[in-house]
Design an enzyme around this catalytic site. Sequence first.
Site, PDB file in Angstrom:
ATOM      1  N   HIS A   1       0.831  -1.209   0.000  1.00  0.00           N
ATOM      2  CA  HIS A   1       0.000   0.000   0.000  1.00  0.00           C
ATOM      3  C   HIS A   1       0.863   1.255   0.000  1.00  0.00           C
ATOM      4  CE1 HIS A   1       1.158  -0.478   4.160  1.00  0.00           C
ATOM      5  NE2 HIS A   1       0.874   0.794   4.352  1.00  0.00           N
TER       6      HIS A   1
ATOM      7  N   ASP B   1       0.538   4.920   1.963  1.00  0.00           N
ATOM      8  CA  ASP B   1      -0.215   5.313   3.158  1.00  0.00           C
ATOM      9  C   ASP B   1      -1.426   6.198   2.841  1.00  0.00           C
ATOM     10  OD1 ASP B   1       1.244   3.865   5.039  1.00  0.00           O
ATOM     11  OD2 ASP B   1       2.741   5.453   5.247  1.00  0.00           O
TER      12      ASP B   1
ATOM     13  N   HIS C   1       4.741   0.119   0.300  1.00  0.00           N
ATOM     14  CA  HIS C   1       5.486  -0.682   1.268  1.00  0.00           C
ATOM     15  C   HIS C   1       4.617  -1.798   1.817  1.00  0.00           C
ATOM     16  CE1 HIS C   1       3.693   2.740   3.326  1.00  0.00           C
ATOM     17  NE2 HIS C   1       3.584   1.984   4.403  1.00  0.00           N
TER      18      HIS C   1
ATOM     19  N   ARG D   1       4.860   6.330  14.056  1.00  0.00           N
ATOM     20  CA  ARG D   1       4.934   6.898  12.715  1.00  0.00           C
ATOM     21  C   ARG D   1       4.300   8.279  12.694  1.00  0.00           C
ATOM     22  NH1 ARG D   1       1.066   4.759   8.120  1.00  0.00           N
ATOM     23  NH2 ARG D   1       0.059   6.762   8.460  1.00  0.00           N
TER      24      ARG D   1
END
Length: 280
Positions: free
Chosen positions: A101, A103, A249, A264
């Site tokens: 995907h 983000d 990623h 994150r």
Amino acid sequence: MTGTYSDVTPITPVLGGMVTGLDLSAPLSLEQFEVLEQALHDHQVLFFREQPMTLEQHKSLGGRFGELHVHPAAPKGAEHPEVLVVHADAESTFVPGGLWHSDVSCDEIPPMASILRIEQLPATGGDTMFSSMYAAYEALSDRMQRLLGELTAVHEGRQYYVGRYGDGHLRDESYPSAEHPALRTHPRTGRTALYVNEGFTVGFKELKRAESDALLAFLIKHCASPEFTCRFRWEANSVAFWDNRCTQHFAIWDYYPQTRHGYRVAVKGDRPFYAPPTAG
Ligand SMILES: [Fe+2]
């Protein structure tokens, strides 16, 4: 960057750069910021070792690159709503990011970049894979590139998030949904990237259902081609800093029931657009 305060060692010829000689917990000088930004544009994802930092320092680092993005599933009333806790342990029934995907591509204006620091790790495993969507685009035939240049992809938060976050935890009380061009012009490099991913994309507006399903299945497989990817082995306090506009990623969950824990932040981006290259 050789000869200044830091170096970047390419991970593969396609993407990834290991950066040394930089303390990310300290405020970046203008020169450091500009060099880091250029390195991100050159390598698409940057990796750093031994970068302990507080959540405030982590937010400051992200904030240097733009306003911080708040994840749709950020808990209401959280002390640090801009910080997404990335956690898996023996109680986990899913792991965030366990499929290819980019983000939050289901947002109208998805985050341009994400900065992840992993604090606690399993003995082995928990690597993250990255794939270059410039390389994925460039490997397609010119006919396929032209077709994709005319298509609009539908991205649905529901398919990725359903059952994974409590219903009361979504930012706007509903799953985000957005339409984006299937190809995306990077606003800074001018390069074209494929902007379709397994996590969020459900189909193409202009195609019949069967055509859309077949093309999407092909592209999902194509994006994961090993030659477009690199794989990062984390250590405690490693940081990965990736550009969501041109990479995807995949967080590998091969360490159950061990614990992996990190944080994150994501930086707000621009609305995806596609400007076809002018015929030469
Ligand atoms: Fe992710």
